[in-house]
Design a protein around this motif. Structure first.
Motif, PDB file in Angstrom:
ATOM      1  N   ARG A  88       0.848  -1.322  -0.028  1.00 25.28           N
ATOM      2  CA  ARG A  88       0.062   0.094  -0.097  1.00 25.28           C
ATOM      3  C   ARG A  88       0.927   1.294  -0.056  1.00 25.28           C
ATOM      4  N   SER A  89       2.036   1.307   0.813  1.00 28.49           N
ATOM      5  CA  SER A  89       2.867   2.263   0.678  1.00 28.49           C
ATOM      6  C   SER A  89       3.545   2.652  -0.805  1.00 28.49           C
ATOM      7  N   SER A  90       3.460   1.528  -1.434  1.00 20.83           N
ATOM      8  CA  SER A  90       4.312   1.984  -2.814  1.00 20.83           C
ATOM      9  C   SER A  90       3.550   3.080  -3.563  1.00 20.83           C
ATOM     10  N   ALA A  91       4.493   3.512  -4.569  1.00 23.18           N
ATOM     11  CA  ALA A  91       4.148   4.612  -5.344  1.00 23.18           C
ATOM     12  C   ALA A  91       3.048   4.457  -6.510  1.00 23.18           C
ATOM     13  N   ARG A  92       2.855   3.289  -6.323  1.00 22.81           N
ATOM     14  CA  ARG A  92       1.732   2.753  -7.487  1.00 22.81           C
ATOM     15  C   ARG A  92       0.475   3.392  -7.109  1.00 22.81           C
ATOM     16  N   GLU A  93       0.167   3.575  -6.053  1.00 20.09           N
ATOM     17  CA  GLU A  93      -1.003   4.302  -5.466  1.00 20.09           C
ATOM     18  C   GLU A  93      -1.246   5.521  -6.331  1.00 20.09           C
ATOM     19  N   SER A  94      -0.226   6.297  -6.584  1.00 20.17           N
ATOM     20  CA  SER A  94      -0.234   7.568  -7.251  1.00 20.17           C
ATOM     21  C   SER A  94      -1.079   7.512  -8.587  1.00 20.17           C
ATOM     22  N   THR A  95      -0.987   6.622  -9.039  1.00 23.82           N
ATOM     23  CA  THR A  95      -1.845   6.367 -10.504  1.00 23.82           C
ATOM     24  C   THR A  95      -3.191   6.692 -10.105  1.00 23.82           C
ATOM     25  N   ALA A  96      -3.769   6.448  -9.180  1.00 22.98           N
ATOM     26  CA  ALA A  96      -5.168   6.621  -8.817  1.00 22.98           C
ATOM     27  C   ALA A  96      -5.252   8.230  -8.374  1.00 22.98           C
ATOM     28  N   ARG A  97      -4.473   8.582  -7.908  1.00 26.89           N
ATOM     29  CA  ARG A  97      -4.473  10.195  -7.678  1.00 26.89           C
ATOM     30  C   ARG A  97      -4.099  11.087  -8.714  1.00 26.89           C
ATOM     31  N   VAL A  98      -3.401  10.358  -9.786  1.00 25.50           N
ATOM     32  CA  VAL A  98      -3.360  11.285 -11.180  1.00 25.50           C
ATOM     33  C   VAL A  98      -4.495  11.173 -11.950  1.00 25.50           C
ATOM     34  N   ALA A  99      -5.245   9.881 -11.750  1.00 26.35           N
ATOM     35  CA  ALA A  99      -6.369   9.879 -12.515  1.00 26.35           C
ATOM     36  C   ALA A  99      -7.557  11.103 -11.957  1.00 26.35           C
ATOM     37  N   VAL A 100      -7.566  11.148 -10.660  1.00 23.34           N
ATOM     38  CA  VAL A 100      -8.289  11.947 -10.104  1.00 23.34           C
ATOM     39  C   VAL A 100      -8.001  13.331 -10.310  1.00 23.34           C
ATOM     40  N   GLY A 101      -6.631  13.762 -10.386  1.00 27.77           N
ATOM     41  CA  GLY A 101      -6.342  15.067 -10.727  1.00 27.77           C
ATOM     42  C   GLY A 101      -6.556  15.405 -12.363  1.00 27.77           C
ATOM     43  N   ALA A 102      -6.607  14.626 -13.068  1.00 24.02           N
ATOM     44  CA  ALA A 102      -7.201  14.475 -14.445  1.00 24.02           C
ATOM     45  C   ALA A 102      -8.589  15.029 -14.405  1.00 24.02           C
ATOM     46  N   LEU A 103      -9.330  14.368 -13.602  1.00 30.47           N
ATOM     47  CA  LEU A 103     -10.639  14.956 -13.918  1.00 30.47           C
ATOM     48  C   LEU A 103     -10.715  16.377 -13.273  1.00 30.47           C
ATOM     49  N   CYS A 104     -10.021  16.747 -12.193  1.00 32.85           N
ATOM     50  CA  CYS A 104      -9.877  17.981 -11.689  1.00 32.85           C
ATOM     51  C   CYS A 104      -9.424  19.113 -12.554  1.00 32.85           C
ATOM     52  N   ARG A 105      -8.313  18.481 -13.756  1.00 31.18           N
ATOM     53  CA  ARG A 105      -7.988  19.387 -14.622  1.00 31.18           C
ATOM     54  C   ARG A 105      -8.794  19.983 -15.441  1.00 31.18           C
ATOM     55  N   ALA A 106      -9.876  18.848 -15.846  1.00 35.08           N
ATOM     56  CA  ALA A 106     -11.088  19.397 -16.857  1.00 35.08           C
ATOM     57  C   ALA A 106     -11.793  20.332 -16.444  1.00 35.08           C
ATOM     58  N   PHE A 107     -11.895  20.224 -14.902  1.00 36.56           N
ATOM     59  CA  PHE A 107     -12.746  21.087 -14.188  1.00 36.56           C
ATOM     60  C   PHE A 107     -12.298  22.603 -14.316  1.00 36.56           C
ATOM     61  N   LEU A 108     -10.916  22.609 -13.990  1.00 36.23           N
ATOM     62  CA  LEU A 108     -10.410  23.960 -13.800  1.00 36.23           C
ATOM     63  C   LEU A 108      -9.922  24.630 -15.089  1.00 36.23           C
ATOM     64  N   ALA A 109      -9.976  23.460 -16.335  1.00 39.49           N
ATOM     65  CA  ALA A 109      -9.820  24.126 -17.632  1.00 39.49           C
ATOM     66  C   ALA A 109     -10.990  25.306 -18.093  1.00 39.49           C
ATOM     67  N   GLU A 110     -12.035  24.831 -17.390  1.00 40.02           N
ATOM     68  CA  GLU A 110     -13.269  25.860 -17.787  1.00 40.02           C
ATOM     69  C   GLU A 110     -13.084  27.186 -17.177  1.00 40.02           C
ATOM     70  N   PHE A 111     -12.070  27.289 -16.315  1.00 40.22           N
ATOM     71  CA  PHE A 111     -11.852  28.991 -15.670  1.00 40.22           C
ATOM     72  C   PHE A 111     -10.432  29.249 -16.309  1.00 40.22           C
ATOM     73  N   GLY A 112      -9.803  28.577 -17.299  1.00 42.39           N
ATOM     74  CA  GLY A 112      -8.804  28.974 -17.533  1.00 42.39           C
ATOM     75  C   GLY A 112      -7.269  28.759 -16.675  1.00 42.39           C
ATOM     76  N   ILE A 113      -7.662  27.898 -15.776  1.00 38.69           N
ATOM     77  CA  ILE A 113      -6.404  27.310 -14.830  1.00 38.69           C
ATOM     78  C   ILE A 113      -5.608  26.174 -15.534  1.00 38.69           C
ATOM     79  N   GLU A 114      -4.391  26.403 -15.351  1.00 40.75           N
ATOM     80  CA  GLU A 114      -3.733  25.506 -15.803  1.00 40.75           C
ATOM     81  C   GLU A 114      -2.582  24.979 -14.867  1.00 40.75           C
ATOM     82  N   VAL A 115      -2.194  23.745 -14.936  1.00 39.04           N
ATOM     83  CA  VAL A 115      -1.331  23.284 -13.936  1.00 39.04           C
ATOM     84  C   VAL A 115      -0.122  22.541 -14.826  1.00 39.04           C
ATOM     85  N   HIS A 116       1.156  22.858 -14.572  1.00 41.61           N
ATOM     86  CA  HIS A 116       2.376  22.144 -15.155  1.00 41.61           C
ATOM     87  C   HIS A 116       3.219  21.724 -14.265  1.00 41.61           C
ATOM     88  N   SER A 117       4.224  20.954 -14.419  1.00 38.57           N
ATOM     89  CA  SER A 117       5.398  20.769 -13.746  1.00 38.57           C
ATOM     90  C   SER A 117       6.918  20.401 -14.539  1.00 38.57           C
TER      91      SER A 117
END
Ligand code: EPS
Length: 406
Positions: free
Chosen positions: A136-165
């Motif tokens: 469970r402590s494996s970074a594999r879990e971050s896959t699920a967070r990135v998927a959730v983040g992609a949903l939030c990206r679609a929401f924020l794009a409606e307001f012109g908010i962009e996130v990069h790294s």
């Protein structure tokens, strides 16, 4: 309220995420989630696992005809390694990770890796086998967070908010950091094997990874996440836990292996005088107007040392969050440790691993910033349908700026 949970073990059947609180009316497809999942899987220095997986999130609920309905969005991501791969002792993962008791026992992990969750984990959860913790402590879990983040990206794009790294340090090889306002060639970042736009640093970083691999060692680094387009005033100065800075530190600090988080010029401010740190506000004659004649961005600054946050609120300048990622704890040339069965000196457990996952960490950092900003936007503007959120956002923007009505 926006909230999410993930479940799943690294070598179990798969990962699950549920995101609740996104308004209705947002355009979502599995393809846009896949884009971020593919970015997360890339990156120089990863081990063999990433060649096995092709991460794909299947939407189970909350989306109909390509649009959110406001109901919880459930995602399911398969671990291919579970159904196809072999784990320890050459036995299939279906055996090692079987939810039923198995007759032919799996060799337990007793040689704990310093720096990993193993030691506190087995102590606290009374685990006989460190696999109960590391799965469970494996970074594999971050896959699920990135998927959730992609949903939030679609929401924020409606307001012109962009996130990069991008990556600004791997194993001591440094690329320059930014104040979030200098242009960054994001296409070059995406092309770089280490997610760094500077080709010279990028090459030196891959060499540092190669050298560590050669030595059976690992390397850490620094990631920088930049968000643009937020309105001034997300978050609040009112309570410790309503500050956006608090939430961002928690969100980015929750990434596997992160040991420190800073905003803007961050830790370097300790050695500077106030006059060299605080971001002077421009007078209105220097402000830009949008197409409709209103201020494009109220209260712009001459610099952005604060990294877009003052008093726990957004200033309207780009958010600049940096995180320090420690070298991963699984080493092919293992550190000395003790055997939990006997307490005797031995060498730490090694199983297939990465040399670094700093480039990947940038994508996960983006996800955590996306989720935190989506939550802050919904807290400020509400709305059950995204059009309602947009109306509230526009009405608010019309009120910010000089009080004399210029
Ligand atoms: C990880 C060990 C490796 C990484 C893994 C994180 O996995 P494995 O043990 O299967 O080789 O590849 O990262 C992922 C699986 C992923 O999807 O990012 C660890 O011990 O944390």
């Amino acid at each position: 309220m926006l909230r999410f949970l993930t479940a799943g073990e690294s070598h179990g059947p798969g990962l699950v995420a549920i995101l609740e609180g996104l308004p209705a009316g947002i355009s979502i497809t599995e393809a846009i989630i896949r884009e971020d999942l593919a970015r997360r899987q890339a990156g120089y220095g990863r081990g063999g696992r990433m060649k096995i997986e092709t991460d794909y999130a299947v939407i189970q609920s909350g989306v109909r005809h390509g649009r959110t309905m406001g109901s919880p969005i459930a995602l399911l991501i398969e671990n291919r390694d579970f159904s196809t791969g072999n784990g320890p002792d050459g036995k299939p993962w279906t055996h090692t990770m079987s939810k039923e008791a198995v007759e032919d026992e799996v060799t337990p992990i007793h040689r704990l890796r310093p720096g990993h969750a193993d030691t506190p984990g087995i102590s606290k959860y009374a685990a006989e086998d460190a696999r109960d913790i590391l799965e469970r402590s494996s970074a594999r879990e971050s896959t699920a967070r990135v998927a959730v983040g992609a949903l939030c990206r679609a929401f924020l794009a409606e307001f012109g908010i962009e996130v990069h790294s991008h990556v600004t340090n791997i194993g001591g090889v440094e690329a320059s950091t930014t104040d979030g306002r200098e242009p960054i060639d994001w296409a070059a970042v995406e092309e770089s094997p280490v997610r760094c736009a500077d080709p010279v640093a990028s090459k030196a970083m891959t060499e540092a990874i190669d050298a560590a691999r050669e030595d059976g060692d690992s390397v850490g680094g620094i990631i920088e996440v930049i968000a643009t387009g937020m309105p001034i005033g997300l978050g609040s100065h009112i309570q410790w836990d309503t500050k956006l800075s608090t939430k961002l530190i928690a969100a980015v600090g929750s990434l596997n292996a992160v040991k420190g988080v800073e905003f803007g010029t961050g830790f370097a401010q300790a050695s500077l005088r106030g006059s060299k740190v605080h971001d002077v506000i421009k007078p209105t004659e220097e402000w830009e107007r949008g197409a409709d004649g209103s201020w494009a961005r109220p209260w712009p600054r001459r610099s952005n040392n604060a990294g877009g946050l003052e008093g726990g609120m957004t200033t309207g300048e780009p958010l600049v969050v940096r995180a320090i990622v420690k070298p991963i704890a699984t080493l092919r040339s293992p550190l000395p440790t003790v055997d939990t069965a006997t307490g005797e000196l031995t060498e730490a457990h090694y199983e297939r691993s990465d040399v670094t996952f700093v480039p990947t960490c940038g994508v996960i950092g983006e996800a955590m910033v996306l989720i935190t900003l989506a939550e802050a936007m919904l807290e400020k503007f509400g709305g059950d349908h995204v059009d309602e959120t947009k109306r509230n956002h526009a009405a608010y923007l019309a009120t910010v700026g000089p009080r004399f009505g210029a």
